[in-house]
Design an enzyme around this catalytic site. Structure first.
Site, PDB file in Angstrom:
ATOM      1  N   GLU A 104      -4.937   2.532  -3.911  1.00  0.00           N
ATOM      2  CA  GLU A 104      -3.466   2.589  -3.932  1.00  0.00           C
ATOM      3  C   GLU A 104      -2.856   1.298  -3.394  1.00  0.00           C
ATOM      4  O   GLU A 104      -1.699   1.294  -2.984  1.00  0.00           O
ATOM      5  CB  GLU A 104      -2.982   3.796  -3.110  1.00  0.00           C
TER       6      GLU A 104
ATOM      7  N   ASP B 252       0.844  -1.194   0.000  1.00  0.00           N
ATOM      8  CA  ASP B 252       0.000   0.000   0.000  1.00  0.00           C
ATOM      9  C   ASP B 252       0.884   1.250   0.000  1.00  0.00           C
ATOM     10  O   ASP B 252       1.865   1.323   0.748  1.00  0.00           O
ATOM     11  CB  ASP B 252      -0.911   0.001   1.237  1.00  0.00           C
ATOM     12  N   ILE B 253       0.537   2.222  -0.859  1.00  0.00           N
ATOM     13  CA  ILE B 253       1.281   3.485  -0.900  1.00  0.00           C
ATOM     14  C   ILE B 253       0.941   4.291   0.338  1.00  0.00           C
ATOM     15  O   ILE B 253      -0.231   4.533   0.620  1.00  0.00           O
ATOM     16  CB  ILE B 253       0.961   4.279  -2.176  1.00  0.00           C
TER      17      ILE B 253
END
Length: 587
Positions: A510, A467-468
């Site tokens: 994301e 995950d960003i």
């Protein structure tokens, strides 16, 4: 944060304001009505209830359908089916909605009622849109538009153009969406149709909102709101004020956001529209969370969760659980945060599974419908040949031979074309259009295949959830176009860092998922650390600015004592633990 586009579900009346007084008056008239008049009143009650109580709308529609069937009121029977289908649509029963609209479509075709036929095609298209089958949805809406244009029905043309714009909006093709909205707006302005103008202005505002052009979005929203106030349309005011509030939230004007969202909440409470009420509470909860007003945030989120659970609104339940998890994390209630995060994951899985089943079954119905049309076409040809057979025995032999050859060719072409369409649909259904990576469905299929390999070879494989970190900050600071650029660029970076046998897909938003065949936990973590370090060292250059990104990764390994779902969940929980530890790490 949930914004509202206005999708035009076409009914026999262009616009219906559902008030308690109007409903009470109709129910009073119903007591003494009989015959055709009773069917008409039942259909009107079904239309009045469709937004405030879809289940009640279905019940009235079923009564109207039975009476119309008994008396052969076919036009009213079609209208009843449309009302039943719309009720199922708002309840999320998409397969039932398709079945009822298809039945109405057959009646309208037999009656040669072009406007009703266009209505059914439009509404079927909207169900497919809801399921994410955009290609099929566009096909139905285009057929509806062609009939409206042939009939020179300006209002119907405008409605179809609006829905075309909405589908392209859902596909994130905002330029194409804007093109259809503007064409629709021109027609509504020529007709001086304030209802249509208000709807389109709201939708155009949503396009500019997604593009990050918040000032322009607010201009369109506020213009739409002016029309809604003039029309005294409480539902429209609530919808547009909700969108205005969320736009003010995007530019950190929290007080203005609260003003409009509370307005929207009060109106939905007055109307009794439960989905809108739940959504307003959840949106308010998110804003209070951003303002660090945790008590107010929790109260609103719990109200939204309670109501969305009552009406079984899975998308809102998922949003509420996610925000409650973030709230408890902020308050360092990590055990409660983990519980809410697990509920969020469970609800997300339920929604995905339900949509997957509906899409598969309804797509099969669509294919069967196409085959029925082909068979009907062949039957018409056969009737023509039998008429010619009467002329002479020689012509009978010739035409029979010609029919057999033609049928084989048609069948061969049909099968070939169906294979091409199925391959295209399969590829579209398994590919994320922004990053060109496999989407959730595509990755699940590849992971299932890897499980079959494991059962033969007993070689483990690893799953990485990635995950960003703080991705919302990128969107808020640089705009959504920059966010899309980062998602696309980091996808290419992942591909360059993975081995040839490894796969990466976009799990949603994301969040990414990676499949590492024949990889144990230690080697999975080594590769995850390599990826994390490379992303941390890399700066993404966008329009003169360098954007630094970090990621958090969770690693899990599939073995004989677990299954795919639990392995993914384990990797996701590891990712969440990494977030709790401060992000930019692997767990």
């Amino acid at each position: 944060m949930k914004k509202f586009l206005i999708f035009i579900i076409i009914s026999c009346n262009i616009f219906l304001v559902a008030s308690t007084t109007a409903i009470d008056s109709l129910e009073t008239l119903l007591e003494s009505a009989s015959g055709e008049k009773k069917v008409i009143i039942l259909n009107q009650l079904a239309e009045k209830h469709r937004y405030i109580n879809p289940q009640k709308s279905i019940e009235y529609g079923v009564k109207a359908y039975k009476l119309a069937s008994d008396s052969n009121y076919n036009s009213l029977k079609s209208e009843a089916l449309n009302n039943i289908a719309t009720g199922h649509y708002y309840l999320g029963n998409y397969r039932n909605a398709i079945e009822k609209q298809e039945e109405a479509l057959k009646i309208n075709t037999a009656l040669n009622d072009k406007l009703a036929l266009a209505r059914s095609l439009n509404n079927i298209g909207l169900v497919y849109k809801k399921l994410g089958n955009y290609e099929i949805a566009l096909n139905y809406i285009l057929r509806s538009l062609a009939i409206e244009e042939e009939s020179e029905n300006a209002i119907g043309i405008a409605q179809s153009l609006c829905n075309m714009g909405n589908i392209y909006f859902e596909m994130s093709d905002f330029d194409k969406s804007l093109e259809f909205y503007q064409r629709s707006l021109i027609i509504y302005e020529e007709l001086a149709d304030r209802r249509g103008i208000a709807d389109i202005l709201n939708n155009i505002g949503s396009v500019y909102d997604e593009k990050g052009k918040y000032d322009i979005a607010l201009d369109y929203y506020l213009n739409s709101l002016d029309y809604e106030v003039q029309l005294e349309d409480k539902t429209g005011i609530a919808t547009t004020s909700n969108n205005i509030g969320l736009t003010y939230y995007n530019i950190d004007l929290y007080d203005k956001a609260l003003e409009y969202l509370n307005w929207s909440l009060n109106l939905t409470l007055e109307i009794g529209e439960k989905y809108g009420i739940a959504n307003s509470y959840i949106n308010l909860g998110e804003i209070y969370l951003a303002m660090r007003k945790y008590t107010e945030s929790r109260n609103n989120l719990q109200m939204g969760l309670r109501l969305s659970t009552q009406i079984e609104a899975g998308d809102l339940m998922m949003a509420a659980y996610k925000l409650l998890s973030e709230l408890d994390t902020e308050l360092k209630n990590y055990q409660k945060a983990l519980e809410n995060h697990k509920l969020y994951l469970k609800q997300r899985e339920i929604l995905f599974e339900n949509n997957r089943i509906d899409i598969t079954e309804i797509h099969e119905q669509f294919e069967l419908h196409k085959k029925d049309q082909e068979i009907n076409y062949l039957h018409q040809r056969l009737k023509l040949y039998w008429l010619l057979n009467i002329i002479s025995i020689g012509i009978i032999i010739f035409i029979t031979f010609l029919f057999i050859v033609t049928r084989k060719k048609l069948k061969s072409r049909y099968i070939q074309r169906q294979e091409e369409i199925n391959n295209q649909l399969r590829e579209l259904a398994q590919t994320d259009h922004l990053t060109n990576l496999a989407n959730r469905r595509g990755m699940l299929e590849k992971i299932q295949y890897e499980k079959y390999r494991f059962e033969r070879s007993k070689n483990p494989f690893a799953i990485i959830m990635c995950d960003i970190d703080s991705f919302k900050t990128v969107n808020d600071k640089f705009g959504h176009e920059c966010g899309d650029f980062v998602l696309s660029s980091i996808s290419n970076l992942f591909i360059s860092l993975l081995r040839k046998q490894d796969l990466v897909g976009r799990w949603g938003g994301e969040e990414f998922i990676m499949l590492l065949p024949e990889t144990d936990l230690e080697n999975g973590r080594l590769l995850a650390e390599k990826i994390r370090k490379r992303v941390n060292e890399n700066a993404f250059y966008y329009k003169g600015s360098y954007i630094n990104i970090t990621i958090t990764l969770g690693v899990a390994v599939f073995d004989e004592i677990t299954d795919i779902k639990k392995t993914i969940q384990k990797a996701d929980e590891a990712l969440y633990e990494g977030k709790r530890r401060g992000k930019n790490c692997i767990v």
